[in-house]
Structure formats: C-alpha cells, structure tokens
Design an enzyme around this catalytic site. Structure first.
Site, mmCIF file in Angstrom:
data_model
loop_
_atom_site.group_PDB
_atom_site.id
_atom_site.type_symbol
_atom_site.label_atom_id
_atom_site.label_comp_id
_atom_site.label_asym_id
_atom_site.label_seq_id
_atom_site.Cartn_x
_atom_site.Cartn_y
_atom_site.Cartn_z
ATOM 1 N N TRP A 123 0.790 -0.998 -0.726
ATOM 2 C CA TRP A 123 0.240 -0.029 -0.051
ATOM 3 C C TRP A 123 0.816 1.213 0.071
ATOM 4 O O TRP A 123 0.397 2.645 -0.173
ATOM 5 C CB TRP A 123 -1.408 -0.101 1.341
ATOM 6 N N HIS A 126 12.707 -1.994 -1.333
ATOM 7 C CA HIS A 126 12.279 -1.610 -1.953
ATOM 8 C C HIS A 126 12.635 -0.568 -3.138
ATOM 9 O O HIS A 126 13.561 0.395 -2.186
ATOM 10 C CB HIS A 126 10.291 -0.956 -1.815
ATOM 11 N N GLU A 166 11.463 -7.322 -9.149
ATOM 12 C CA GLU A 166 10.980 -5.354 -9.298
ATOM 13 C C GLU A 166 11.738 -4.592 -10.259
ATOM 14 O O GLU A 166 12.555 -3.921 -9.692
ATOM 15 C CB GLU A 166 10.124 -4.984 -8.391
HETATM 16 C C1 PEP Z 1 5.527 -2.198 -5.003
HETATM 17 O O1 PEP Z 1 4.939 -0.672 -5.503
HETATM 18 O O2 PEP Z 1 6.350 -2.978 -4.907
HETATM 19 C C2 PEP Z 1 4.912 -2.193 -7.133
HETATM 20 C C3 PEP Z 1 5.074 -2.853 -8.334
HETATM 21 O O3 PEP Z 1 4.312 -0.909 -7.850
HETATM 22 P P1 PEP Z 1 3.608 -0.940 -8.599
HETATM 23 O O4 PEP Z 1 2.466 -1.906 -8.869
HETATM 24 O O5 PEP Z 1 1.528 -0.147 -8.698
HETATM 25 O O6 PEP Z 1 3.768 -1.003 -9.829
#
Ligand code: PEP
Length: 259
Positions: free
Chosen positions: A14, A98, A170
């Site tokens: 979130w 992150h 990511e």
């Molecule tokens: C995240 O916050 O880890 C993310 C992947 O954001 P989004 O799904 O909005 O790209």
C-alpha cells in the site's frame, strides 16, 4: 515464522496510502473474499495500521506485514521502526530494499543485508526486492545487477535460515510505470535468480524460495505472469489499493484452483 510452500503468494504494497479507518474498512471487506487456501494473500500496510489489521486477520488467510524497518534493535534513530516493534504489532513479514527506499532514501545493499539479518533474528519473513534500472537493462547489465544484489543482500546469512525468504524481482523501470515487463522477460530473470540463489545457498533451498514479480501488475496481466514456471507470486502496488482491482487479481486464481 510459519513455513510456506512455494506457491502463489499475492502481496499488496500500500505504500504511504490509507488511513487507519480506510485500511480497516478495506480489510474487513477483503477477508470474506479470501476463500481459496491455495492462494496466500499478504498485505504490506502502513505502520499505523499493523496492530489493528493483524488482529482483524487472526484466524484468516490474510497475512499482514510492514513495508520497511531499521536494522538496529533500538536506539536514537528518530522516525525509524525496529523489528521487535513490528513483531509485537503483529507483522509477519517486511518488505526490504524496495526500489523507492533505495532511490529516495539511499538505502544500499549492505544496509539491506543488515535489515534481513535483523528480521530473520526476530522471526519476521523478509521480502527482498531487487531489480535493475532502465539504463542498466539497456546496457545489458540486468543479470549482473541482479546477481550482485542477491549476493550482497544475502551475504553471511546461513542458507537454512533463508528458506522462508521471499525475493521480489521488481525492475525499477516497471514499478509505478505505464507498462511493466512482459511475462517472458520476467521469467528469464526469475530463472536466473534461482540459479544465482542455488549458487549462494544451495539447490534445494533455492527451489523452495518464492520469487515474486512486481511492476505494473493488474488484473489483465496477473494470470500471464503466474503461468511462468519460476514466477511464484506477485507484488502489487497500485492495483492493491482498490478492493475491486485487488480481488480481481486474486480471484481468477481462486476460480482456476477450484476447477
Ligand atoms: C510496488 O510498489 O512494488 C509496485 C510494483 O508498484 P506498482 O504495482 O504500482 O507498479
């Protein structure tokens, strides 16, 4: 820490969204819709919401966690939060490294490595985020960056304590973007992550580690990511903020598993 089977874990992140009242309202409506035990749903909520949402989640499939923590056990670190505080509040996992923490708050792999050690020592499951920038991808360095991040963030940690680690791949360019990676691009890096994990740890543990994909996941593309052999789950930012879009990501999986 309850053991997890390598399976489908959908984590909502979130970020800095939702007041206490908004969060509880969301969670009370989410829980009755989590009917399929084959899908585990994790939610990384703001610190202010951890205590009451974990109480709400007791006895349900919902797992509540945090978005960050400090590596120190306590002390003069104004504005920071310690693992024990998260643990007592009910957090079962914590997102570490992150890309927003790395970019805005200059967190490096050594700091993240210390945080992982602290989280493990407090029986909080770390979700380690790794990923390359667009520039790194365009210069053909994706694999090197991923390897380095995994090796540095997991340095000097006994392999058997890492079975319950979650890795979230990511790509930085895909987080909060208009377009994320394709499932095939993500699969290629997930497979490479698993090879790297088997070198750092061992093959058996590398096979158990859940590797999630994150970056612009929504209900239209979630299924295609989860069809890939090395994509074990999803880390979802924006699409986890609305109950409807989060459920749309979770429920197609429930329907699939029920057939
Ligand atoms: C995240 O916050 O880890 C993310 C992947 O954001 P989004 O799904 O909005 O790209």
């Amino acid at each position: 820490m309850n053991p997890i089977k390598r399976g489908r874990i959908i984590t909502g992140n979130w970020k800095m969204n939702k007041t206490h009242a908004q969060a509880l309202d969301f969670i009370k409506n989410l829980i009755p819709q989590l009917t399929n035990e084959a899908v585990q749903v994790f939610l990384a909520v703001p610190f202010t919401v951890i205590y009451s949402s974990s109480k709400e989640a007791v006895g349900t499939p919902l797992v509540i966690g945090a978005q960050n923590m400090n590596d120190a056990s306590e002390g003069a670190f104004t504005g920071e939060i310690a693992a024990l505080m998260l643990k007592e509040a009910g957090a079962q996992f914590v997102i570490l490294g992150h890309s927003e923490r790395r970019y805005y708050f200059h967190e490096d792999d050594a700091f993240i490595n210390r945080k992982i050690k602290r989280a493990l020592s407090m029986q909080i499951r770390p979700v380690l985020c790794i990923g390359e920038t667009l520039e790194e991808r365009e210069s053909g360095r994706t694999q090197e960056i991923i390897d380095n991040q995994l090796r540095s963030c997991l340095a000097d940690i006994p392999a058997d304590t890492l079975k319950n680690l979650i890795v979230a791949y990511e790509p930085v360019w895909a987080v909060g973007a208009l377009e994320g990676a394709t499932p095939e691009q993500a699969q290629e890096i997930h497979a490479a992550c698993r090879v790297c994990l088997s070198e750092i740890l061992n093959a058996e543990i590398a096979q158990q580690i859940v590797i999630q994909y994150g970056g612009t996941v929504n209900s239209d593309n979630a299924g295609a990511f989860l069809e890939q052999p090395d994509i074990d789950g999803l880390l979802v930012g924006r699409a986890s903020l609305s109950l409807q879009s989060f459920i749309e990501i979770i429920n197609p999986l429930n329907n699939e598993d029920e057939t």
